[in-house]
Design a protein around this motif. Structure first.
Motif, short mmCIF file in Angstrom:
data_model
loop_
_atom_site.label_atom_id
_atom_site.label_comp_id
_atom_site.label_asym_id
_atom_site.label_seq_id
_atom_site.Cartn_x
_atom_site.Cartn_y
_atom_site.Cartn_z
N GLY A 115 68.62 22.63 38.59
CA GLY A 115 70.06 22.82 38.52
C GLY A 115 70.78 21.49 38.64
N ALA A 116 71.95 21.42 38.05
CA ALA A 116 72.79 20.23 38.17
C ALA A 116 73.81 20.48 39.27
CB ALA A 116 73.49 19.95 36.84
N TRP A 117 74.37 19.40 39.78
CA TRP A 117 75.34 19.50 40.87
C TRP A 117 76.62 18.80 40.48
CZ3 TRP A 117 74.06 22.62 44.77
CH2 TRP A 117 72.71 22.91 44.95
N SER A 118 77.71 19.31 41.00
CA SER A 118 79.02 18.71 40.78
C SER A 118 79.09 17.39 41.54
CB SER A 118 80.12 19.66 41.25
OG SER A 118 81.37 19.06 41.11
N THR A 119 79.91 16.46 41.08
CA THR A 119 79.98 15.14 41.71
C THR A 119 81.03 15.04 42.80
OG1 THR A 119 81.50 14.44 39.97
CG2 THR A 119 79.16 13.97 39.65
N ASP A 120 81.77 16.10 43.08
CA ASP A 120 82.84 16.00 44.09
C ASP A 120 82.28 16.19 45.50
OD1 ASP A 120 82.29 18.67 43.93
OD2 ASP A 120 84.37 19.32 43.95
N TRP A 121 83.01 15.68 46.51
CA TRP A 121 82.58 15.75 47.90
C TRP A 121 82.73 17.15 48.48
CZ3 TRP A 121 79.64 12.65 50.57
CH2 TRP A 121 79.47 11.37 50.10
N GLY A 122 83.49 17.98 47.83
CA GLY A 122 83.61 19.36 48.30
C GLY A 122 82.27 20.07 48.30
N MET A 123 81.40 19.68 47.38
CA MET A 123 80.06 20.27 47.33
C MET A 123 79.26 19.93 48.58
SD MET A 123 77.86 22.10 45.70
CE MET A 123 78.58 22.24 44.10
N ALA A 124 79.36 18.67 49.03
CA ALA A 124 78.62 18.27 50.24
C ALA A 124 79.13 19.02 51.46
CB ALA A 124 78.75 16.76 50.46
N VAL A 125 80.44 19.15 51.58
CA VAL A 125 81.03 19.88 52.71
C VAL A 125 80.61 21.34 52.64
CG1 VAL A 125 83.20 20.63 53.73
CG2 VAL A 125 82.94 18.27 52.95
N GLY A 126 80.61 21.92 51.45
CA GLY A 126 80.20 23.32 51.28
C GLY A 126 78.75 23.55 51.65
N ARG A 127 77.86 22.62 51.25
CA ARG A 127 76.43 22.76 51.57
C ARG A 127 76.22 22.68 53.09
NH1 ARG A 127 74.55 25.34 48.05
NH2 ARG A 127 72.89 25.56 49.52
N LEU A 128 76.93 21.77 53.75
CA LEU A 128 76.80 21.67 55.21
C LEU A 128 77.39 22.90 55.89
CD1 LEU A 128 77.64 17.91 55.73
CD2 LEU A 128 75.39 19.01 55.73
N GLY A 129 78.46 23.45 55.33
CA GLY A 129 79.05 24.66 55.88
C GLY A 129 78.10 25.84 55.81
N VAL A 130 77.33 25.92 54.72
CA VAL A 130 76.35 27.00 54.58
C VAL A 130 75.33 26.92 55.70
CG1 VAL A 130 74.39 27.73 53.15
CG2 VAL A 130 76.62 27.40 52.12
N HIS A 131 74.89 25.71 56.03
CA HIS A 131 73.90 25.56 57.10
C HIS A 131 74.50 25.82 58.47
CE1 HIS A 131 70.60 24.51 54.61
NE2 HIS A 131 71.37 23.66 53.97
N ALA A 132 75.77 25.50 58.63
CA ALA A 132 76.42 25.82 59.90
C ALA A 132 76.49 27.34 60.08
CB ALA A 132 77.83 25.22 59.93
N ILE A 133 76.80 28.07 59.01
CA ILE A 133 76.85 29.53 59.09
C ILE A 133 75.46 30.10 59.36
CG2 ILE A 133 77.26 31.63 57.74
CD1 ILE A 133 79.54 30.04 56.34
N ALA A 134 74.46 29.61 58.62
CA ALA A 134 73.10 30.12 58.81
C ALA A 134 72.58 29.78 60.21
CB ALA A 134 72.18 29.54 57.75
N GLY A 135 72.89 28.59 60.69
CA GLY A 135 72.46 28.21 62.03
C GLY A 135 73.13 29.07 63.09
N ALA A 136 74.42 29.34 62.92
CA ALA A 136 75.13 30.19 63.88
C ALA A 136 74.56 31.61 63.85
CB ALA A 136 76.63 30.20 63.58
N ALA A 137 74.26 32.11 62.65
CA ALA A 137 73.68 33.45 62.54
C ALA A 137 72.32 33.49 63.24
CB ALA A 137 73.54 33.86 61.08
N GLY A 138 71.53 32.46 63.06
CA GLY A 138 70.23 32.39 63.73
C GLY A 138 70.37 32.32 65.24
N PHE A 139 71.34 31.54 65.71
CA PHE A 139 71.55 31.42 67.16
C PHE A 139 71.98 32.76 67.75
CE2 PHE A 139 74.59 30.89 70.65
CZ PHE A 139 73.73 30.35 71.60
N PHE A 140 72.93 33.43 67.10
CA PHE A 140 73.39 34.71 67.64
C PHE A 140 72.31 35.78 67.54
CE2 PHE A 140 77.67 32.83 66.96
CZ PHE A 140 78.04 32.83 68.30
N ALA A 141 71.48 35.72 66.50
CA ALA A 141 70.37 36.66 66.41
C ALA A 141 69.38 36.40 67.55
CB ALA A 141 69.67 36.53 65.07
#
Length: 184
Positions: A115-141
């Protein structure tokens, strides 16, 4: 030790077992999702920072029904800026305004990229946000899993010895009624 563990496991209430099963399922689901997202994020990190191959993607077609949050998945040929890398068909999430025939900047991790990726920084913030959500879900589980380990009822020791005889249907009610009438 094994005897005590076995006794604790057998003396759990149904509600405690249900909590334990739900917590384990949520924990495993969050772990699976996080591993899947880590593989995608590593591809992004590789494309953006480790071995970036910037270029452009000419959108040939877009998938119907993939629109979410103002973006959709489109496919087309990727050509690097220096012309050294060419991928015939690769996918990219683009804004809805960019449709077939549009040329958009993109980056890939190499010639074998999926897959190709967009060149804007919003993508980096979004990818880190996904891991923050997954990490929080794992912690609460995990936290729920820890809390579900505590049974609602105190552990009962099994009674050894003679069991009370089984009474005929509804006789226990009659026995209780007789006791209460005698006391009055």
């Amino acid at each position: 030790m094994r005897q005590r563990l076995w006794t604790e496991m057998t003396n759990r209430s149904v509600a405690a077992w249900c909590k334990l099963v739900v917590a384990a399922a949520v924990l495993l689901g969050a772990a699976w999702w996080n591993v899947w997202e880590i593989s995608r994020t590593w591809d992004y990190v590789d494309a953006a920072f480790v071995s970036p191959t910037p270029g452009s993607l000419e959108i040939a077609r877009c998938d119907e029904g993939t629109e979410s949050k103002g973006n959709w998945t489109c496919h087309g040929p990727f050509t690097s800026t220096d012309g050294a890398v060419r991928i015939d068909s690769i996918s990219l999430r683009v804004p809805v305004e960019a449709g077939p025939g549009t040329i958009t900047p993109a980056m890939v991790s190499g010639t074998d990229a999926e897959g190709a990726w967009s060149t804007d920084w919003g993508m980096a913030v979004g990818r880190l946000g996904v891991h923050a959500i997954a990490g929080a879900a794992g912690f609460f589980a995990w936290l729920f899993f820890q809390l579900a380990g505590d049974s609602d009822e105190p552990a009962r020791r099994p009674v050894r010895g003679a069991r009370t005889p089984r009474l005929p249907h509804n006789q226990h009610r009659n026995r209780r009624r007789r006791k209460t009438t005698r006391r009055r």
